[in-house]
Design a protein around this motif. Sequence first.
Motif, PDB file in Angstrom:
ATOM      1  N   HIS A  48      -5.931   7.003   2.452  1.00 41.72           N
ATOM      2  CA  HIS A  48      -6.742   7.425   3.594  1.00 41.72           C
ATOM      3  C   HIS A  48      -5.894   7.609   4.855  1.00 41.72           C
ATOM      4  O   HIS A  48      -6.439   7.836   5.930  1.00 41.72           O
ATOM      5  CB  HIS A  48      -7.850   6.406   3.862  1.00 41.72           C
ATOM      6  CG  HIS A  48      -8.817   6.248   2.715  1.00 41.72           C
ATOM      7  ND1 HIS A  48      -9.520   7.313   2.180  1.00 41.72           N
ATOM      8  CD2 HIS A  48      -9.172   5.153   1.991  1.00 41.72           C
ATOM      9  CE1 HIS A  48     -10.283   6.883   1.183  1.00 41.72           C
ATOM     10  NE2 HIS A  48     -10.085   5.581   1.047  1.00 41.72           N
ATOM     11  N   THR A  49      -4.584   7.507   4.727  1.00 44.77           N
ATOM     12  CA  THR A  49      -3.684   7.676   5.872  1.00 44.77           C
ATOM     13  C   THR A  49      -3.034   9.044   5.801  1.00 44.77           C
ATOM     14  O   THR A  49      -2.311   9.342   4.848  1.00 44.77           O
ATOM     15  CB  THR A  49      -2.587   6.587   5.869  1.00 44.77           C
ATOM     16  OG1 THR A  49      -3.193   5.299   5.880  1.00 44.77           O
ATOM     17  CG2 THR A  49      -1.673   6.740   7.074  1.00 44.77           C
ATOM     18  N   LEU A  50      -3.305   9.876   6.808  1.00 42.13           N
ATOM     19  CA  LEU A  50      -2.714  11.218   6.817  1.00 42.13           C
ATOM     20  C   LEU A  50      -1.280  11.162   7.310  1.00 42.13           C
ATOM     21  O   LEU A  50      -0.948  10.404   8.221  1.00 42.13           O
ATOM     22  CB  LEU A  50      -3.524  12.148   7.720  1.00 42.13           C
ATOM     23  CG  LEU A  50      -4.955  12.514   7.274  1.00 42.13           C
ATOM     24  CD1 LEU A  50      -5.585  13.462   8.284  1.00 42.13           C
ATOM     25  CD2 LEU A  50      -4.939  13.149   5.890  1.00 42.13           C
ATOM     26  N   THR A  54       0.123  16.818   9.200  1.00 41.46           N
ATOM     27  CA  THR A  54      -0.336  17.460   7.972  1.00 41.46           C
ATOM     28  C   THR A  54      -1.788  17.083   7.707  1.00 41.46           C
ATOM     29  O   THR A  54      -2.341  16.197   8.350  1.00 41.46           O
ATOM     30  CB  THR A  54       0.514  17.041   6.750  1.00 41.46           C
ATOM     31  OG1 THR A  54       0.140  15.712   6.358  1.00 41.46           O
ATOM     32  CG2 THR A  54       1.995  17.085   7.069  1.00 41.46           C
ATOM     33  N   ALA A  55      -2.389  17.775   6.728  1.00 37.77           N
ATOM     34  CA  ALA A  55      -3.748  17.442   6.314  1.00 37.77           C
ATOM     35  C   ALA A  55      -3.758  16.746   4.962  1.00 37.77           C
ATOM     36  O   ALA A  55      -4.793  16.654   4.310  1.00 37.77           O
ATOM     37  CB  ALA A  55      -4.584  18.730   6.245  1.00 37.77           C
ATOM     38  N   VAL A  56      -2.604  16.252   4.526  1.00 37.35           N
ATOM     39  CA  VAL A  56      -2.462  15.590   3.229  1.00 37.35           C
ATOM     40  C   VAL A  56      -2.184  14.107   3.466  1.00 37.35           C
ATOM     41  O   VAL A  56      -1.453  13.733   4.391  1.00 37.35           O
ATOM     42  CB  VAL A  56      -1.321  16.225   2.405  1.00 37.35           C
ATOM     43  CG1 VAL A  56      -1.088  15.464   1.113  1.00 37.35           C
ATOM     44  CG2 VAL A  56      -1.662  17.682   2.107  1.00 37.35           C
ATOM     45  N   SER A  57      -2.771  13.276   2.624  1.00 41.17           N
ATOM     46  CA  SER A  57      -2.613  11.836   2.820  1.00 41.17           C
ATOM     47  C   SER A  57      -1.243  11.348   2.357  1.00 41.17           C
ATOM     48  O   SER A  57      -0.611  11.950   1.492  1.00 41.17           O
ATOM     49  CB  SER A  57      -3.707  11.085   2.055  1.00 41.17           C
ATOM     50  OG  SER A  57      -3.445  11.079   0.660  1.00 41.17           O
ATOM     51  N   THR A  60      -1.249  10.734  -1.398  1.00 39.72           N
ATOM     52  CA  THR A  60      -0.986  11.888  -2.256  1.00 39.72           C
ATOM     53  C   THR A  60       0.509  12.156  -2.349  1.00 39.72           C
ATOM     54  O   THR A  60       1.052  12.422  -3.436  1.00 39.72           O
ATOM     55  CB  THR A  60      -1.716  13.135  -1.715  1.00 39.72           C
ATOM     56  OG1 THR A  60      -3.120  12.861  -1.633  1.00 39.72           O
ATOM     57  CG2 THR A  60      -1.489  14.332  -2.617  1.00 39.72           C
ATOM     58  N   GLY A 134      -5.680  16.777  -2.709  1.00 40.99           N
ATOM     59  CA  GLY A 134      -4.597  17.516  -2.069  1.00 40.99           C
ATOM     60  C   GLY A 134      -3.475  17.939  -2.988  1.00 40.99           C
ATOM     61  O   GLY A 134      -2.519  18.572  -2.533  1.00 40.99           O
ATOM     62  N   MET A 226       3.399  21.164   3.322  1.00 47.20           N
ATOM     63  CA  MET A 226       3.908  19.798   3.384  1.00 47.20           C
ATOM     64  C   MET A 226       5.425  19.754   3.585  1.00 47.20           C
ATOM     65  O   MET A 226       5.982  18.700   3.883  1.00 47.20           O
ATOM     66  CB  MET A 226       3.549  19.056   2.097  1.00 47.20           C
ATOM     67  CG  MET A 226       2.099  18.622   2.038  1.00 47.20           C
ATOM     68  SD  MET A 226       1.739  17.374   3.272  1.00 47.20           S
ATOM     69  CE  MET A 226       2.750  16.022   2.681  1.00 47.20           C
TER      70      MET A 226
END
Length: 281
Positions: A48-50, A54-57, A60, A134, A226
């Motif tokens: 849950h940490t971006l 970026t818009a990816v955690s 991921t 993601g 990314m």
Amino acid sequence: MNPRLLAVRAGLSRGGIELRQTLTSPTDLITFVLMTGGFLAAMLSARHTLLPGTAVSLGTSRLVSVLALDVGMYAVLWMADRLVGDREDGTLLRAKAIPHGMLGYLVGKVVSISAQVLIAVAATLLAGAFLVAGLAIGSPGGWLTLAWVLVLGLLATLPLGAVLGSLFPNTRTTALIFLVLGGLAAISGIFYPITRLPVFLQWTGQVFPLYWLGLGMRSALLPHAMAVVEVGHSWRQPATVAVLLAWAIAGLVLAPVVLRRMARRESGSRVAARREKAMRG
């Protein structure tokens, strides 16, 4: 039939047998579950940490990077540990006594450990795909990149494991490899982008194949945007190929020399002395 070809065929068969033994061994299965579970826990703790910008955690990114750690841990650690173990119990001496037996032995180890690496990567990726969002898994080009990164990664790490296994005196000392790999993971961008580390640690991490394995995995399975958190804001795929190939060539040149030297030193008296020492200890 060519004796070397016979040895290779025997090695392929041996590799399949060793793989089945590993997959049915409670100890090996528990080790596999614990390692995979630990990697997934590290990913879940940050899902849950971006990542900044970026818009990816972060979870991921960690999941994809952990695929590189799967390769490093299994290919280096397991190759070294099993080589040392087989030397201690006399398996290596028996292989040495057979014409081209060392060739068959090494082929078997490469087959069984490579298969275990692929199983670990598939299990980690499959579990993570249901737990994080993601991943760019819909691109054929991404899967092609993943394939060549895996092949080059195995070529770069398996010989390294063989070299270390030839140099370490017993299975207890191979625990040092685990500690070293853990330290390298910390400075190789596995758990957090390497660009957030001090510059001297960034340069140190980029010397070793683990960083480039992680970078290659991320270039295959993360969105192109990314790359902004990577060194030079680029996936640097040509550099990834070059560095992994350099490690592979160095390992393939060095490993046979070290293995031959180690095999020449093996004798029945040395195996018996190690067994006696183990029984006393």
